[in-house]
Design an enzyme around this catalytic site. Structure first.
Site, PDB file in Angstrom:
ATOM      1  N   TRP A   1       0.830  -1.211   0.000  1.00  0.00           N
ATOM      2  CA  TRP A   1       0.000   0.000   0.000  1.00  0.00           C
ATOM      3  C   TRP A   1       0.859   1.254   0.000  1.00  0.00           C
ATOM      4  O   TRP A   1       0.544   2.239  -0.670  1.00  0.00           O
ATOM      5  CB  TRP A   1      -0.976  -0.009   1.169  1.00  0.00           C
ATOM      6  CG  TRP A   1      -1.940  -1.160   1.093  1.00  0.00           C
ATOM      7  CD1 TRP A   1      -2.046  -2.206   1.953  1.00  0.00           C
ATOM      8  CD2 TRP A   1      -2.931  -1.373   0.074  1.00  0.00           C
ATOM      9  NE1 TRP A   1      -3.033  -3.067   1.536  1.00  0.00           N
ATOM     10  CE2 TRP A   1      -3.596  -2.588   0.401  1.00  0.00           C
ATOM     11  CE3 TRP A   1      -3.315  -0.682  -1.074  1.00  0.00           C
ATOM     12  CZ2 TRP A   1      -4.626  -3.107  -0.388  1.00  0.00           C
ATOM     13  CZ3 TRP A   1      -4.348  -1.202  -1.862  1.00  0.00           C
ATOM     14  CH2 TRP A   1      -4.982  -2.396  -1.517  1.00  0.00           C
TER      15      TRP A   1
ATOM     16  N   LYS B   1     -11.482  -1.949   7.260  1.00  0.00           N
ATOM     17  CA  LYS B   1     -10.555  -2.793   8.015  1.00  0.00           C
ATOM     18  C   LYS B   1     -10.876  -2.792   9.516  1.00  0.00           C
ATOM     19  O   LYS B   1     -10.679  -3.778  10.181  1.00  0.00           O
ATOM     20  CB  LYS B   1      -9.105  -2.360   7.802  1.00  0.00           C
ATOM     21  CG  LYS B   1      -8.677  -2.248   6.359  1.00  0.00           C
ATOM     22  CD  LYS B   1      -8.329  -3.587   5.726  1.00  0.00           C
ATOM     23  CE  LYS B   1      -8.227  -3.527   4.225  1.00  0.00           C
ATOM     24  NZ  LYS B   1      -7.327  -2.524   3.700  1.00  0.00           N
TER      25      LYS B   1
ATOM     26  N   ASP C   1      -1.431   6.775   6.360  1.00  0.00           N
ATOM     27  CA  ASP C   1      -2.490   5.842   5.970  1.00  0.00           C
ATOM     28  C   ASP C   1      -2.659   4.875   7.154  1.00  0.00           C
ATOM     29  O   ASP C   1      -1.783   4.063   7.423  1.00  0.00           O
ATOM     30  CB  ASP C   1      -2.057   5.096   4.699  1.00  0.00           C
ATOM     31  CG  ASP C   1      -3.027   3.986   4.290  1.00  0.00           C
ATOM     32  OD1 ASP C   1      -4.052   3.787   4.990  1.00  0.00           O
ATOM     33  OD2 ASP C   1      -2.758   3.316   3.272  1.00  0.00           O
TER      34      ASP C   1
HETATM   35  C1  LIG Z   1      -6.821  -1.988   2.359  1.00  0.00           C
HETATM   36  C2  LIG Z   1      -5.821  -0.917   2.415  1.00  0.00           C
HETATM   37  C3  LIG Z   1      -5.783   0.118   1.461  1.00  0.00           C
HETATM   38  C4  LIG Z   1      -6.740   0.180   0.281  1.00  0.00           C
HETATM   39  O1  LIG Z   1      -7.977   0.570   0.697  1.00  0.00           O
HETATM   40  P1  LIG Z   1      -9.187   0.808  -0.347  1.00  0.00           P
HETATM   41  O2  LIG Z   1     -10.205   1.420   0.537  1.00  0.00           O
HETATM   42  O3  LIG Z   1      -9.552  -0.523  -0.900  1.00  0.00           O
HETATM   43  O4  LIG Z   1      -8.707   1.735  -1.393  1.00  0.00           O
HETATM   44  C5  LIG Z   1      -4.849   1.112   1.617  1.00  0.00           C
HETATM   45  N1  LIG Z   1      -3.981   1.101   2.635  1.00  0.00           N
HETATM   46  C6  LIG Z   1      -3.970   0.115   3.562  1.00  0.00           C
HETATM   47  C7  LIG Z   1      -2.986   0.161   4.674  1.00  0.00           C
HETATM   48  C8  LIG Z   1      -4.894  -0.917   3.474  1.00  0.00           C
HETATM   49  O5  LIG Z   1      -4.882  -1.895   4.390  1.00  0.00           O
END
Ligand SMILES: *Cc1c(COP(=O)(O)O)cnc(C)c1O
Length: 361
Positions: free
Chosen positions: A107, A197, A173
């Site tokens: 990511w 998540k 993030d």
């Molecule tokens: C799942 C995830 C993403 C992507 O998320 P989306 O909402 O599907 O775009 C980005 N960063 C991390 C750390 C993730 O676990």
């Protein structure tokens, strides 16, 4: 749904993932009728009093649970964390500046790739040469205008041990560890997290940012990607994803009632202790991540003997363990232990590992 299956399912899915059962029940009730309004949550105007109250409660729960100072803004937008890669780059990189990225996993790499499309981003550190098995120390100083990190690397199972200190605005993030622990918010200029998540269903992404640090980019940002445009409209610039926001609000109510992020931190630590001590003890399995970088949310491990991998997956399936197969880039197994996963499920997994040792060791 647990109620319609004959066996309890232990849901270790990496995302979308387990949510509290009570949240699921209330969310389904609201799809039929929201709070005696005679209308479904998903057929009423997002400008109605009933939904505006939902949005305001969701934003206010984020504020109270993370103890945000007033200068932080809270928005629920769309596009997932993947659009957040670009949105944060645009809002926090000055037109004549650049953003440094800690490349700690898939990511993080994708975030850098998006930012590079504007030509002003580079890697500050990377653990790609060791297969992203660790979190390299973050230099406390950067020559860029801002620094971007991924606090928890969902795929590789690594996580920063705490909130890092850098001398530039820090963008994070936090998709897979938001609300899993208290956060030293003052260290961050911006946090963003896809809901699916640890907070709710897919469909919304949470942005928390310091209003004094945003809006300084000097760029002409397309409206939907401009955080200020959304803040001016109280997160209602366009039709918000009402179901995802409502369900996230319910999860935040649940979190508060359960004792908040401090209680979650304790529970998550107990779950992580349970799985990692079994991984370390059991000669049939190897932990993937460097021990100092292990994630509390996603434990990654492999079978000592490759031929055991499908057999262990079968043993897990037989015990009602779902979502344990590792991401294709790591292989092996991944146990995602988000807030709503009970310790009892992790104990079941540890028992299956012990039983596997007895039968295959
Ligand atoms: C799942 C995830 C993403 C992507 O998320 P989306 O909402 O599907 O775009 C980005 N960063 C991390 C750390 C993730 O676990």
């Amino acid at each position: 749904m647990m109620s319609t299956t004959t066996q309890t399912i232990h849901n270790f899915s990496a995302g979308p993932c387990i949510l509290p059962q009570s949240v699921m029940q209330q969310a389904s009730d609201a799809v039929l009728e929201l709070n005696g309004s005679g209308l479904s949550l998903i057929e009423m105007s997002h400008r109605s009093k009933a939904f505006v109250e939902v949005m305001e409660e969701a934003r206010s729960l984020v504020r109270s649970e993370l103890q945000l100072p007033d200068r932080y803004e809270v928005l629920f937008l769309q596009g997932g964390a993947s659009l957040g890669f670009l949105t944060t780059a645009l809002n926090f990189t000055p037109v004549d500046g650049s953003m440094d990225y800690a490349v700690t996993g898939t990511w993080a790499k994708k975030a850098l790739k998006e930012a590079k499309k504007m030509g002003q981003a580079q890697a500050l550190t990377s653990s790609e040469d060791t297969g992203f098995d660790r979190i390299p120390a973050l230099p406390g100083t950067s020559n860029a205008s801002a620094v971007h990190i991924t606090t928890n690397n969902t795929i590789f199972g690594t996580q920063y041990a705490g909130d890092p200190v850098v001398d530039k605005p820090l963008v994070a993030d936090m998709s897979s560890d938001i609300f899993s622990r208290p956060v030293d918010i003052e260290r961050y200029s911006c946090i963003y997290a896809g809901a699916q998540k640890n907070m709710g269903p897919a469909g919304t992404v949470l942005y928390i940012y310091d209003k004094e640090q945003a809006g300084q980019s000097g760029r002409d940002i397309p409206s939907y990607l401009d955080l200020q445009v959304h803040a001016d409209k109280d997160s209602m610039f366009n039709t918000p994803p009402v179901f995802a926001i409502y369900t996230s609000m319910l999860t935040l109510r649940w979190l508060k009632a359960e004792g908040g992020v401090k209680a979650m931190q304790q529970r998550n630590a107990a779950k992580a202790d349970c799985i990692y001590s079994e991984i370390d003890r059991n000669p049939l399995f190897n932990g993937f991540a460097d021990t100092g970088s292990r994630s509390v949310m996603n434990a990654t491990f492999t079978a000592q003997d490759d031929s055991h991998t499908p057999l262990f997956l079968e043993a897990c399936a037989a015990a009602g363990i779902n979502g344990i197969k590792g991401h294709r880039s790591v292989g092996g197994f991944r146990a995602s232990m988000y807030n709503a996963l009970p310790l009892s499920s992790v104990k079941v997994l540890a028992e299956v590992m012990q039983e596997f040792e007895r039968t295959h060791g």
